[in-house]
Design an enzyme around this catalytic site. Structure first.
Site, short mmCIF file in Angstrom:
data_model
loop_
_atom_site.label_atom_id
_atom_site.label_comp_id
_atom_site.label_asym_id
_atom_site.label_seq_id
_atom_site.Cartn_x
_atom_site.Cartn_y
_atom_site.Cartn_z
N GLY A 143 36.19 3.28 56.03
CA GLY A 143 37.58 3.69 55.95
C GLY A 143 38.33 4.03 57.22
N GLY A 154 39.23 2.12 59.81
CA GLY A 154 39.94 1.02 60.44
C GLY A 154 41.45 1.11 60.27
N CYS A 204 42.57 -0.63 57.09
CA CYS A 204 41.72 -0.36 55.93
C CYS A 204 42.35 0.74 55.10
CB CYS A 204 40.32 0.06 56.38
SG CYS A 204 39.20 0.46 55.02
#
Length: 346
Positions: free
Chosen positions: A180, A182, A185
């Site tokens: 998570g 990114g 993301c």
């Protein structure tokens, strides 16, 4: 239900405390690393930064640009077999490119065909799933390691020490860490699942190194200073997506918008990616990625100079003559604010 109350940290929560140094110039710092792998017979030497296996980052063109600096690319999963074979056969150094794959039967059979034709030119393999905690993922890792004992396997993603240990025991040489963090993301938003990236790196590195394994910090770096913190926290490799996006080497169309040049960038679990590669978002799941337009950034060369120069500079601030010394010389201090942005964000 239980609550863990131990403090968990992200890159924004800390700075690296400077220490006395005898270095006189950034040019004295060696930011290459040499690694031997737990399960395979290969030795790696290079700068341990990897472009992410996103179809707007992990391209053949990016590989050629990064290889000039001894960096690597994890190629995206969607190249045609004939193109992959030609690319790997022409590769000047196997350390500069990872073959990326999922864990479906089609993924495995495609890899078998490409590997049969490319032979030892494919040495480094990235087994990439969003959720590295499933039994089917572990079973696939066993299958791949048994069939190809000599390849270097990077596998993930996970964020906890115990699962890092399991992946290493089950055949991974490098465990990919991050759920998570990114820039494109949305897993944390859509699922509520995740782990602050710096703490994940610290805890997973400790677990991996105790078994002779390695980790790759995947996601969350937005500046060269974040790479320094990831290496300082124990990361052996770092994977970058957004920091390398928007460049010529991303091989995507440049869009004119309101007089500005823009480049598309999206997560590989986004609606755009699934429409492009999977025929749309399946009715049993949701999109877990953003679709954004970035300012066009030209060739990646200047960005690489900033990244590598920033890491070298961090080493000089703590007296690390080699990158491998950085984690030993890193002391993190918690902060409420990192940057003075009175004249705007930089």
């Amino acid at each position: 239900m239980r609550i863990e109350e131990d403090l968990k940290l992200d890159f924004k929560d800390v700075l690296i405390r400077p220490k006395r140094s005898t270095l006189t110039s950034r040019s004295e710092v060696d930011i290459s690393r040499e690694f031997s792998f737990l399960h395979s017979a290969h030795t790696y030497r290079g700068i341990p930064i990897i472009a992410a296996n996103m179809d707007t980052v992990g391209t053949f063109q990016m590989s050629q640009a990064l290889a000039r600096h001894d960096l690597a690319v994890a190629l995206h999963k969607h190249y045609q077999e004939v193109d992959l074979v030609a690319f790997f056969k022409a590769l000047p150094a196997t350390t500069t490119a990872f073959y990326s794959m999922g864990i479906t039967r089609a993924d495995y059979e495609k890899f078998q065909r490409v590997k049969d034709l490319a032979g030892d030119a494919i040495t480094y393999v990235c087994v990439d799933v969003a959720n590295g905690y499933t039994k089917v993922f572990i079973d696939f890792l066993h299958k791949l390691r048994a069939a190809y004992p000599d390849i270097v396997i990077m596998a993930g993603n996970v964020v906890t020490g115990e699962m890092t240990e399991e992946l290493i025991i089950d055949g991974a040489d490098i465990v990919k860490v991050g759920i998570g963090p990114g820039s494109v993301c949305t897993t944390r938003k859509m699922t509520g699942v995740g782990y602050p990236q710096l703490s994940a790196i610290i805890e997973c590195a400790d677990a991996a190194h105790g078994l002779g394994g390695l980790i790759c910090a995947d996601g969350g770096c937005t500046s060269p200073g974040d790479l320094a913190k990831a290496f300082g926290g124990g990361a052996d490799f770092i994977m970058l997506g957004g920091m390398l996006a928007g460049h010529d080497e991303c091989a995507v169309e440049v869009i004119e918008q309101d007089g500005s040049r823009k480049v598309p960038f999206y997560g590989m679990s986004s609606r755009t990616a699934m429409d492009k590669h999977s025929g749309g978002v399946a009715n049993y799941r949701a999109s877990e990625g953003k679709d954004v337009l970035l300012d066009y950034r030209g060739p990646v060369e200047n960005t690489l100079k900033d990244i590598l120069g920033g890491v070298r500079s961090a080493c000089t601030y703590v007296g690390a003559r080699k990158l491998k010394e950085l984690s030993k010389r890193t002391t993190f201090i918690r902060v409420a604010r990192q940057l003075n942005e009175v004249f705007g964000a930089s």
